[in-house]
Design a protein around this motif. Structure first.
Motif, PDB file in Angstrom:
ATOM      1  N   GLU A  28      -4.477   4.147   5.845  1.00  0.00           N
ATOM      2  CA  GLU A  28      -3.328   2.453   5.752  1.00  0.00           C
ATOM      3  C   GLU A  28      -3.534   1.377   4.715  1.00  0.00           C
ATOM      4  O   GLU A  28      -2.410   1.011   4.505  1.00  0.00           O
ATOM      5  N   ILE A  29      -4.969   1.028   4.246  1.00  0.00           N
ATOM      6  CA  ILE A  29      -4.649   0.682   2.848  1.00  0.00           C
ATOM      7  C   ILE A  29      -3.477   0.415   1.905  1.00  0.00           C
ATOM      8  O   ILE A  29      -3.098  -0.244   1.544  1.00  0.00           O
ATOM      9  N   LEU A  30      -4.110   1.690   1.497  1.00  0.00           N
ATOM     10  CA  LEU A  30      -2.765   2.666   0.453  1.00  0.00           C
ATOM     11  C   LEU A  30      -1.550   2.319   0.789  1.00  0.00           C
ATOM     12  O   LEU A  30      -0.588   1.867  -0.007  1.00  0.00           O
ATOM     13  N   ASP A  31      -1.102   2.665   2.619  1.00  0.00           N
ATOM     14  CA  ASP A  31       0.122   2.386   2.214  1.00  0.00           C
ATOM     15  C   ASP A  31       0.600   0.991   2.317  1.00  0.00           C
ATOM     16  O   ASP A  31       2.085   0.943   2.047  1.00  0.00           O
ATOM     17  N   LYS A  32      -0.827   0.156   3.068  1.00  0.00           N
ATOM     18  CA  LYS A  32       0.570  -1.470   2.694  1.00  0.00           C
ATOM     19  C   LYS A  32       0.297  -1.523   0.723  1.00  0.00           C
ATOM     20  O   LYS A  32       0.575  -2.550   0.361  1.00  0.00           O
ATOM     21  N   THR A  33      -0.853  -1.218   0.628  1.00  0.00           N
ATOM     22  CA  THR A  33      -0.743  -1.813  -0.779  1.00  0.00           C
ATOM     23  C   THR A  33       0.373  -1.194  -1.897  1.00  0.00           C
ATOM     24  O   THR A  33       1.118  -2.148  -2.118  1.00  0.00           O
ATOM     25  N   TYR A  34       0.565  -0.087  -1.744  1.00  0.00           N
ATOM     26  CA  TYR A  34       1.991   0.877  -2.068  1.00  0.00           C
ATOM     27  C   TYR A  34       2.687  -0.556  -2.006  1.00  0.00           C
ATOM     28  O   TYR A  34       3.947  -0.548  -2.932  1.00  0.00           O
ATOM     29  N   LYS A  35       3.627  -0.374  -0.628  1.00  0.00           N
ATOM     30  CA  LYS A  35       3.888  -2.111  -0.459  1.00  0.00           C
ATOM     31  C   LYS A  35       3.922  -2.821  -0.663  1.00  0.00           C
ATOM     32  O   LYS A  35       5.249  -3.437  -1.500  1.00  0.00           O
ATOM     33  N   LYS A  36       2.791  -3.706  -1.333  1.00  0.00           N
ATOM     34  CA  LYS A  36       2.854  -4.626  -2.403  1.00  0.00           C
ATOM     35  C   LYS A  36       3.345  -5.066  -3.375  1.00  0.00           C
ATOM     36  O   LYS A  36       3.677  -5.566  -3.880  1.00  0.00           O
ATOM     37  N   ILE A  37       3.261  -3.428  -3.711  1.00  0.00           N
ATOM     38  CA  ILE A  37       3.190  -3.538  -5.342  1.00  0.00           C
ATOM     39  C   ILE A  37       4.650  -2.953  -5.328  1.00  0.00           C
ATOM     40  O   ILE A  37       5.298  -4.113  -6.842  1.00  0.00           O
ATOM     41  N   LYS A  38       4.687  -2.248  -4.885  1.00  0.00           N
ATOM     42  CA  LYS A  38       6.832  -1.997  -4.368  1.00  0.00           C
ATOM     43  C   LYS A  38       7.638  -3.785  -4.423  1.00  0.00           C
ATOM     44  O   LYS A  38       8.361  -3.953  -4.744  1.00  0.00           O
ATOM     45  N   LYS A  39       7.042  -4.067  -2.952  1.00  0.00           N
ATOM     46  CA  LYS A  39       7.785  -6.044  -3.170  1.00  0.00           C
ATOM     47  C   LYS A  39       7.593  -6.245  -4.326  1.00  0.00           C
ATOM     48  O   LYS A  39       8.593  -7.457  -5.187  1.00  0.00           O
ATOM     49  N   ASN A  40       6.502  -6.329  -5.312  1.00  0.00           N
ATOM     50  CA  ASN A  40       6.089  -6.999  -6.173  1.00  0.00           C
ATOM     51  C   ASN A  40       6.911  -6.884  -7.573  1.00  0.00           C
ATOM     52  O   ASN A  40       7.819  -7.746  -8.726  1.00  0.00           O
ATOM     53  N   LYS A  41       7.216  -4.994  -7.282  1.00  0.00           N
ATOM     54  CA  LYS A  41       7.802  -4.397  -8.219  1.00  0.00           C
ATOM     55  C   LYS A  41       9.673  -5.154  -8.513  1.00  0.00           C
ATOM     56  O   LYS A  41       9.839  -5.518  -9.591  1.00  0.00           O
ATOM     57  N   TRP A  42      10.065  -4.982  -7.106  1.00  0.00           N
ATOM     58  CA  TRP A  42      10.818  -5.079  -6.942  1.00  0.00           C
ATOM     59  C   TRP A  42      11.616  -7.134  -7.123  1.00  0.00           C
ATOM     60  O   TRP A  42      12.660  -7.506  -7.650  1.00  0.00           O
ATOM     61  N   ALA A  43      10.137  -7.924  -6.987  1.00  0.00           N
ATOM     62  CA  ALA A  43      10.398  -9.273  -7.529  1.00  0.00           C
ATOM     63  C   ALA A  43      10.747  -9.333  -8.795  1.00  0.00           C
ATOM     64  O   ALA A  43      11.980  -9.834  -9.047  1.00  0.00           O
ATOM     65  N   TYR A  44      10.010  -8.603  -9.576  1.00  0.00           N
ATOM     66  CA  TYR A  44      10.819  -8.076 -10.641  1.00  0.00           C
ATOM     67  C   TYR A  44      11.899  -7.362 -11.415  1.00  0.00           C
ATOM     68  O   TYR A  44      12.356  -8.007 -12.211  1.00  0.00           O
ATOM     69  N   LEU A  45      12.348  -6.620 -10.758  1.00  0.00           N
ATOM     70  CA  LEU A  45      13.451  -5.770 -10.683  1.00  0.00           C
ATOM     71  C   LEU A  45      14.589  -6.912 -10.544  1.00  0.00           C
ATOM     72  O   LEU A  45      15.811  -6.127 -10.807  1.00  0.00           O
ATOM     73  N   LYS A  46      14.178  -7.171  -9.934  1.00  0.00           N
ATOM     74  CA  LYS A  46      16.088  -8.123  -9.197  1.00  0.00           C
ATOM     75  C   LYS A  46      16.113  -9.255 -10.377  1.00  0.00           C
ATOM     76  O   LYS A  46      17.486  -8.830 -10.100  1.00  0.00           O
ATOM     77  N   SER A  47      15.214  -9.173 -11.127  1.00  0.00           N
ATOM     78  CA  SER A  47      16.158 -10.144 -12.302  1.00  0.00           C
ATOM     79  C   SER A  47      16.941  -8.864 -13.142  1.00  0.00           C
ATOM     80  O   SER A  47      17.424  -9.450 -13.992  1.00  0.00           O
ATOM     81  N   ILE A  48      17.176  -7.688 -12.349  1.00  0.00           N
ATOM     82  CA  ILE A  48      18.128  -6.657 -13.855  1.00  0.00           C
ATOM     83  C   ILE A  48      19.446  -6.674 -13.159  1.00  0.00           C
ATOM     84  O   ILE A  48      18.902  -5.556 -11.324  1.00  0.00           O
TER      85      ILE A  48
ATOM     86  N   GLU B  42      -7.423  -4.932  11.836  1.00  0.00           N
ATOM     87  CA  GLU B  42      -6.688  -5.056  10.705  1.00  0.00           C
ATOM     88  C   GLU B  42      -6.706  -5.696   9.855  1.00  0.00           C
ATOM     89  O   GLU B  42      -5.724  -5.876   8.638  1.00  0.00           O
ATOM     90  N   ASP B  43      -7.972  -6.794  10.033  1.00  0.00           N
ATOM     91  CA  ASP B  43      -7.703  -8.097   8.925  1.00  0.00           C
ATOM     92  C   ASP B  43      -8.265  -7.306   7.999  1.00  0.00           C
ATOM     93  O   ASP B  43      -8.306  -7.816   6.469  1.00  0.00           O
ATOM     94  N   MET B  44      -9.479  -5.981   8.411  1.00  0.00           N
ATOM     95  CA  MET B  44      -9.905  -5.733   6.716  1.00  0.00           C
ATOM     96  C   MET B  44      -9.329  -4.843   6.065  1.00  0.00           C
ATOM     97  O   MET B  44      -9.185  -5.001   4.910  1.00  0.00           O
ATOM     98  N   SER B  45      -8.280  -3.754   6.708  1.00  0.00           N
ATOM     99  CA  SER B  45      -7.092  -2.682   5.820  1.00  0.00           C
ATOM    100  C   SER B  45      -6.237  -4.264   5.244  1.00  0.00           C
ATOM    101  O   SER B  45      -6.069  -3.536   3.591  1.00  0.00           O
ATOM    102  N   GLU B  46      -6.036  -4.661   5.314  1.00  0.00           N
ATOM    103  CA  GLU B  46      -4.885  -6.088   5.112  1.00  0.00           C
ATOM    104  C   GLU B  46      -5.821  -6.723   4.107  1.00  0.00           C
ATOM    105  O   GLU B  46      -5.361  -7.203   2.480  1.00  0.00           O
ATOM    106  N   CYS B  47      -7.334  -6.900   3.636  1.00  0.00           N
ATOM    107  CA  CYS B  47      -7.723  -7.647   2.683  1.00  0.00           C
ATOM    108  C   CYS B  47      -7.736  -6.748   1.999  1.00  0.00           C
ATOM    109  O   CYS B  47      -8.063  -7.328   1.100  1.00  0.00           O
ATOM    110  N   ILE B  48      -8.842  -5.341   2.020  1.00  0.00           N
ATOM    111  CA  ILE B  48      -8.678  -4.667   0.898  1.00  0.00           C
ATOM    112  C   ILE B  48      -7.819  -4.336   0.282  1.00  0.00           C
ATOM    113  O   ILE B  48      -7.593  -3.891  -0.604  1.00  0.00           O
ATOM    114  N   SER B  49      -6.676  -3.957   0.714  1.00  0.00           N
ATOM    115  CA  SER B  49      -4.998  -3.483   0.788  1.00  0.00           C
ATOM    116  C   SER B  49      -5.000  -5.283  -0.389  1.00  0.00           C
ATOM    117  O   SER B  49      -4.526  -4.569  -1.608  1.00  0.00           O
ATOM    118  N   ASP B  50      -4.738  -6.031  -0.104  1.00  0.00           N
ATOM    119  CA  ASP B  50      -5.850  -7.480  -1.260  1.00  0.00           C
ATOM    120  C   ASP B  50      -6.358  -7.015  -2.845  1.00  0.00           C
ATOM    121  O   ASP B  50      -5.771  -7.647  -3.311  1.00  0.00           O
TER     122      ASP B  50
END
Lengths: 469, 180
Positions: A28-48, B42-50
């Motif tokens: 779950e954590i990795l999934d959320k993180t990848y989405k954040k990275i992708k969102k961040n990346k697209w914010a960057y790539l939006k300029s293209i 939920e908060d834990m996974s969101e925070c670790i993701s941050d």
């Protein structure tokens, strides 16, 4: 100095093995993180931006206009493809996709609509359902997340003379339970020999057909005057990529404007549709009106810049009608500092908002007490900050303020101000161009000073009509 | 996988590195985040993701000369957990870095401060009280836990923490660091 490493010694003695975390949570954590990275990346790539083939310019370029100057600064023209923004922080684009490619194999497909090479990197945006159509257990949220975290999703390989190369970086997104269609943004690092290739071939695990794309080199430095198929609306340039077939007209809109314009869009959200009578539409030569098919957009996993119209292929003389453009301008640097008003005491501010072309006056601030009927649901249980503002209609009579949203910062105790957790509410402004916002935030009752920055939502009203050929 | 290998992957912008990082340090991150007051999953996974996202964004700012990779991760974890709590938790009875309010703790100032100065200063907090100080403010452990773990009274823990704070203040003064 700094030769001691006591903290390192301390952390070194912490044994990771003393702590554990569940596998499901890791996924779950990795999934959320990848989405954040992708969102961040697209914010960057939006300029293209890459777009525009079949639009005709109605609003011609005006030599030496600010927009023209902007174009000259940031664009390269790609023959037969469109325009590529080449701004600071983005590497020089060397080649782009010649034309979109879609490879079918039974129910599965791989579609590449965007590809470009910068320096030694090939970047692709792919839409596909490979591996998802028949994937077992994908309805299970855990399996679903694993798939889109890239754990079980098929890998893409670049096929070269020396064998296959796995993508160096992939981000999966999408996803659609219904259609099983998802997107992948993929990056391959190219060696010096590969960069000069025109044709690139790919294999996707589980997909038995080769995917082949052709790239064209970019002619950089071409004057924007020579670019056709672009509409210029005030300071905003609109590009569109149009495709047509099987009774469907697909319009992919994108835009470029000076940096103070943010989140440019043509789509009206529900609360805005009540203010504006008209959304974007197409009219044919007989005056027949076609509205965008939202269901079709959802089915095609299109974003709000994608428009789909049900128009028979034989219908000619199509015109795209753009009734308004919406965008934000942000004042995050020269905010207004005030002392916190006392409950039910109005504090006069009367300061002009520091935004390019702004005629917005921040008039007053006050605190609305808990339970006040003015407060919307969700805010009633807090004391809330109310800020009243108004705008004077300036030279640009087509531009109107939709609303002004504050971003409150509070003293951080040492170095100045920092943002705090907050919620804001504001109704859309009317023709009188006045309105107020309601904000609740942590520590409102104890805060003595605040710094307020502002997000301003604007609309520019047309309409503008663009002939589609 | 070794820290050096994880670091190399992250610096090469390989997302795989995050997965290895999580395999190795997720438990420790969870421990710190939990100590900071974030309890539900939920908060834990969101925070670790941050935290992972922050590490991803700031990996090129990591300087081996200032701290080990593990220390840097621990500090980022604690900072992100505090930030998360400040952003999303309106009602929390957590004791955090705020207790030493001379140290800026919010978003950028906290992390920038750490990368520029504070990390050095924390490195220099010398024995015998530094261990307790680190447990309290870096790992976020409660005074009760620390007292039990070390086998001293809670009052004694408070005294030693207070001494640690005074030392930190002196170090901050020496470096020209401003505090309230």
């Amino acid at each position: 100095m700094h030769k001691n490493r006591y903290l390192d010694e301390f952390t070194e003695n912490i044994l990771e093995s003393d702590f554990s975390i569940e596998a499901v949570m890791k996924t779950e954590i990795l999934d959320k993180t990848y989405k954040k990275i992708k969102k961040n990346k697209w914010a960057y790539l939006k300029s293209i931006a890459a777009a525009c083939i079949l639009l005709v310019v109605l609003s011609a370029f005006i030599p030496d206009s600010p927009v023209n100057a902007l174009c000259k600064r940031i664009f390269s023209f790609i023959p037969g493809v469109g325009i590529v923004q080449n701004s600071d922080g983005v590497s020089q684009i060397k080649a782009v996709l010649n034309e979109p490619v879609k490879v079918l194999n039974g129910d599965e497909f791989v579609e590449i609509k965007t590809a470009y090479i910068t320096d030694n990197t090939l970047r692709l945006s792919i839409k596909t359902n490979v591996g998802a159509v028949d994937a077992e257990g994908i309805e299970d949220p855990v399996e679903f997340k694993r798939f889109f975290a890239g754990e079980t999703a098929p890998t893409l390989y670049l096929v070269g003379v020396n064998g296959k190369t796995k993508s160096s970086h992939s981000v999966w997104s999408g996803p659609s339970f219904e259609t099983r269609v998802y997107s992948i943004d993929v990056i391959f690092n190219l060696d010096e020999e590969s960069i000069i290739n025109e044709v690139y071939k790919f294999e996707m695990a589980g997909f038995n057909k080769l995917i082949e794309i052709t790239m064209s080199s970019v002619n950089s430095g071409t004057d924007p005057e020579s670019v056709s198929n672009v509409a210029v609306i005030d300071n905003i340039m609109v590009f569109a990529n149009i495709s047509r077939g099987n009774g469907i007209l697909e319009v992919l809109l994108s835009s470029v404007a000076p940096e103070e314009y943010n989140d440019i869009r043509f789509h009206l959200f529900d609360h805005e549709a009540q203010l504006f009578n008209n959304g974007i539409k197409v009219i044919d030569e007989d005056g027949m009106i076609y509205m965008p098919d939202e269901k079709l957009r959802e089915n095609n996993n299109g974003n709000i810049g994608s428009l789909y119209f049900n128009i028979p292929d034989k219908v000619k003389g199509l015109k795209l009608v753009v009734p308004q453009i919406l965008y934000n301008k942000r004042n995050y640097e020269n905010g207004i500092k005030i002392s916190m008003p006392k409950i039910e005491h109005e504090k006069k501010i009367n300061k002009k908002l520091d935004l390019p072309g702004s005629n917005i006056i921040i008039e007053t601030a006050s605190v609305v007490p808990v339970g006040d009927p003015l407060l919307p649901d969700g805010f009633k249980e807090f004391d809330c900050l109310r800020i009243d503002a108004g705008a004077v209609v300036g030279d640009n009579k087509r531009e109107m303020v939709l609303r002004v949203i504050p971003r409150v910062e509070v003293p951080d105790g040492s170095f100045g101000y920092n943002s705090t957790s907050q919620s804001s509410y504001a109704e859309l402004w009317g023709s009188d161009q006045k309105g107020y916002s309601i904000t609740s935030f942590d520590g409102l009752t104890s805060t003595k000073k605040i710094l307020i920055n502002f997000d301003v939502e604007y609309a520019m009203t047309g309409p503008w009509i663009i002939n589609l050929k | 996988m070794s820290d050096d290998n994880i670091l190399a992957l992250l610096r090469a912008r390989e997302q795989e590195g995050l997965s290895y990082l999580l395999d190795k340090y997720a438990g420790l991150m969870k421990y710190i985040v939990k100590n900071t007051g974030i309890e539900n999953d939920e908060d834990m996974s969101e925070c670790i993701s941050d935290i992972l996202f922050t590490i991803w964004k700031r990996i090129n700012k990591y300087n081996q000369a200032k701290a080990s990779f593990k220390t840097w991760i621990v500090i980022i974890t604690r900072g992100c957990a505090i930030d998360y709590l400040r952003k999303y938790s309106k009602h929390s009875n957590v004791i955090s870095f705020d207790d030493i309010n001379e140290i800026p703790v919010s978003d950028n100032s906290y992390l920038n401060g750490l990368e520029n100065n504070l990390l050095y200063l924390l490195q220099e907090l010398s024995p015998p009280d530094n261990h307790i100080f680190y447990k309290r403010f870096v790992l976020g452990e409660s005074v009760t836990e620390i007292a039990k773990d070390i086998g001293i009274t809670q009052e004694n823990v408070y005294k030693r923490i207070s001494r640690g704070k005074e030392k930190l203040k002196d170090l901050m003064k020496r470096e020209g660091y401003r505090y309230a």
